[in-house]
Scaffold this motif. Structure first.
Motif, PDB file in Angstrom:
ATOM      1  N   GLY A   1       0.825  -1.193   0.000  1.00  0.00           N
ATOM      2  CA  GLY A   1       0.000   0.000   0.000  1.00  0.00           C
ATOM      3  C   GLY A   1       0.859   1.242   0.000  1.00  0.00           C
ATOM      4  O   GLY A   1       2.051   1.202  -0.296  1.00  0.00           O
ATOM      5  N   ALA A   2       0.279   2.376   0.358  1.00  0.00           N
ATOM      6  CA  ALA A   2       1.009   3.645   0.427  1.00  0.00           C
ATOM      7  C   ALA A   2       1.663   3.761   1.801  1.00  0.00           C
ATOM      8  O   ALA A   2       1.037   4.186   2.764  1.00  0.00           O
ATOM      9  CB  ALA A   2       0.063   4.810   0.178  1.00  0.00           C
ATOM     10  N   GLY A   3       2.894   3.330   1.880  1.00  0.00           N
ATOM     11  CA  GLY A   3       3.626   3.421   3.130  1.00  0.00           C
ATOM     12  C   GLY A   3       3.333   2.311   4.121  1.00  0.00           C
ATOM     13  O   GLY A   3       3.791   2.360   5.267  1.00  0.00           O
ATOM     14  N   ARG A   4       2.581   1.303   3.699  1.00  0.00           N
ATOM     15  CA  ARG A   4       2.271   0.199   4.616  1.00  0.00           C
ATOM     16  C   ARG A   4       1.846  -1.025   3.828  1.00  0.00           C
ATOM     17  O   ARG A   4       1.572  -0.959   2.620  1.00  0.00           O
ATOM     18  CB  ARG A   4       1.152   0.604   5.580  1.00  0.00           C
ATOM     19  CG  ARG A   4      -0.172   0.903   4.906  1.00  0.00           C
ATOM     20  CD  ARG A   4      -1.163   1.528   5.865  1.00  0.00           C
ATOM     21  NE  ARG A   4      -2.449   1.793   5.200  1.00  0.00           N
ATOM     22  CZ  ARG A   4      -3.497   0.966   5.253  1.00  0.00           C
ATOM     23  NH1 ARG A   4      -3.419  -0.168   5.950  1.00  0.00           N
ATOM     24  NH2 ARG A   4      -4.616   1.284   4.636  1.00  0.00           N
ATOM     25  N   LEU A   5       1.784  -2.158   4.518  1.00  0.00           N
ATOM     26  CA  LEU A   5       1.252  -3.381   3.936  1.00  0.00           C
ATOM     27  C   LEU A   5      -0.239  -3.454   4.208  1.00  0.00           C
ATOM     28  O   LEU A   5      -0.718  -3.061   5.279  1.00  0.00           O
ATOM     29  CB  LEU A   5       1.938  -4.607   4.545  1.00  0.00           C
ATOM     30  CG  LEU A   5       3.415  -4.800   4.189  1.00  0.00           C
ATOM     31  CD1 LEU A   5       4.012  -5.951   4.988  1.00  0.00           C
ATOM     32  CD2 LEU A   5       3.590  -5.046   2.700  1.00  0.00           C
ATOM     33  N   VAL A   6      -0.995  -3.949   3.238  1.00  0.00           N
ATOM     34  CA  VAL A   6      -2.448  -4.036   3.388  1.00  0.00           C
ATOM     35  C   VAL A   6      -2.917  -5.447   3.046  1.00  0.00           C
ATOM     36  O   VAL A   6      -2.284  -6.170   2.288  1.00  0.00           O
ATOM     37  CB  VAL A   6      -3.172  -3.006   2.486  1.00  0.00           C
ATOM     38  CG1 VAL A   6      -2.813  -1.594   2.912  1.00  0.00           C
ATOM     39  CG2 VAL A   6      -2.832  -3.231   1.021  1.00  0.00           C
ATOM     40  N   GLY A   7      -4.053  -5.818   3.636  1.00  0.00           N
ATOM     41  CA  GLY A   7      -4.675  -7.101   3.321  1.00  0.00           C
ATOM     42  C   GLY A   7      -3.866  -8.299   3.772  1.00  0.00           C
ATOM     43  O   GLY A   7      -3.895  -9.349   3.114  1.00  0.00           O
ATOM     44  N   GLU A   8      -3.187  -8.176   4.882  1.00  0.00           N
ATOM     45  CA  GLU A   8      -2.352  -9.304   5.336  1.00  0.00           C
ATOM     46  C   GLU A   8      -3.209 -10.526   5.662  1.00  0.00           C
ATOM     47  O   GLU A   8      -4.284 -10.412   6.255  1.00  0.00           O
ATOM     48  CB  GLU A   8      -1.555  -8.895   6.579  1.00  0.00           C
ATOM     49  CG  GLU A   8      -0.674 -10.015   7.114  1.00  0.00           C
ATOM     50  CD  GLU A   8       0.148  -9.614   8.318  1.00  0.00           C
ATOM     51  OE1 GLU A   8       0.568 -10.503   9.067  1.00  0.00           O
ATOM     52  OE2 GLU A   8       0.362  -8.388   8.507  1.00  0.00           O
TER      53      GLU A   8
END
Length: 290
Positions: free
Chosen positions: A265-272
């Motif tokens: 994502g934007a500056g992070r992990l998403v949907g882990e």
């Protein structure tokens, strides 16, 4: 956002407290570079190891074979088509045919050797696949040929581009660089730093440590990971990720005996999400079907 680099230990929330004498299984993954197959090498307890086939299209997992002994995962490789596995192993039975340590090539997902090369010590061993049917043997002080297969042949003339010593690193570091990792620094926080550029301006960093203050439950060679997102000046630290890579639109990693995945994502992990939990597995005497 501040111009200061934002660094977080982003994976800490997934860690579970463990008893002092109990650690989750250690996981190392080999991704076939010409197919969607992958092989998970699961170790634990320390004298038991097994292989698990990972179908990356469907995220399904199939148990291969257990062995009483140690597989040195950093001296292993998969053929590009994912059909053969080269590995170096030790069981300490020094009076046996293999003299207690050996290099083998098996048919994925099993460990039964179709090519078997006795070693008798733990210097060198293992190797790399140069193609679907040709391999380089990390020979070192020599192997005893006990069995060979027509399906795979040794290239005795090939030499890796760099030498990193007589144990795991010559195979491991050359494998990483072959598979798209760039060696950036040989002394980054006490580790050798490899980087892989990912989409959306992310960079995945692999910190490969060698015999320097391993955390409890790790061996003398161990890895940690970071994700750097330059547009948002963000550095995410994942000291608990013992293996990680990028797999068609997602970051995949191993930690706490689990294989997990998330999108960038934007500056992070998403949907882990968790792909598979390797905790709780116990030794089974399984025969290969060949």
């Amino acid at each position: 956002m501040s111009d200061q680099l934002k660094k977080t230990s982003a994976g800490a929330q997934h860690r579970k407290p463990l008893a002092r004498d109990k650690f989750p299984p250690r996981l190392h993954v080999l991704l076939a570079r010409g197919s969607r197959a992958a092989l998970v090498i699961r170790r634990g307890p320390s004298k038991s190891v097994c292989t698990v086939l990972w179908n990356r299209d469907r995220d399904t997992f199939k148990l291969g074979q257990w062995m009483r002994g140690r597989i040195y995962e950093r001296r292993c490789d998969l053929s590009p088509d994912g059909k053969h596995f080269i590995y170096f192993a030790m069981n300490g039975r020094w009076q046996s045919e293999t003299k207690g340590a050996w290099t083998a090539i098996s048919r994925v997902l099993y460990l039964k050797a179709i090519t078997l090369l006795g070693k008798g010590d733990c210097w060198n061993g293992g190797g790399l696949f140069l193609s679907d049917d040709e391999f380089w043997l990390n020979d070192g002080y020599g192997h005893m040929v006990l069995k060979t297969a027509r399906a795979v042949r040794r290239n005795a003339n090939y030499q890796p581009s760099a030498y990193y010593g007589g144990e795991c690193l010559t195979v491991y570091y050359n494998r990483l660089q072959r598979d798209g990792w760039v060696l950036r620094c040989e002394d980054y926080q006490g580790a050798t730093l490899f980087e892989k550029k990912l989409p959306r301006s992310w960079v995945l960093r692999k910190l490969a440590f060698a015999e320097i203050g391993a955390p409890p439950g790790r061996g003398c060679y161990w890895d940690a990971h970071e994700l750097n997102h330059e547009p948002t000046n963000t550095l995410l630290a994942f000291p608990e990720w013992e293996w990680a890579d990028y797999d068609r639109g997602r970051v995949v990693w191993a930690a706490d005996g689990q294989l997990r995945a998330a999108r960038l994502g934007a500056g992070r992990l998403v949907g882990e999400r968790m792909l598979h939990d390797f905790n709780g597995m116990t030794f089974e005497a399984l025969a290969a079907p060949y």
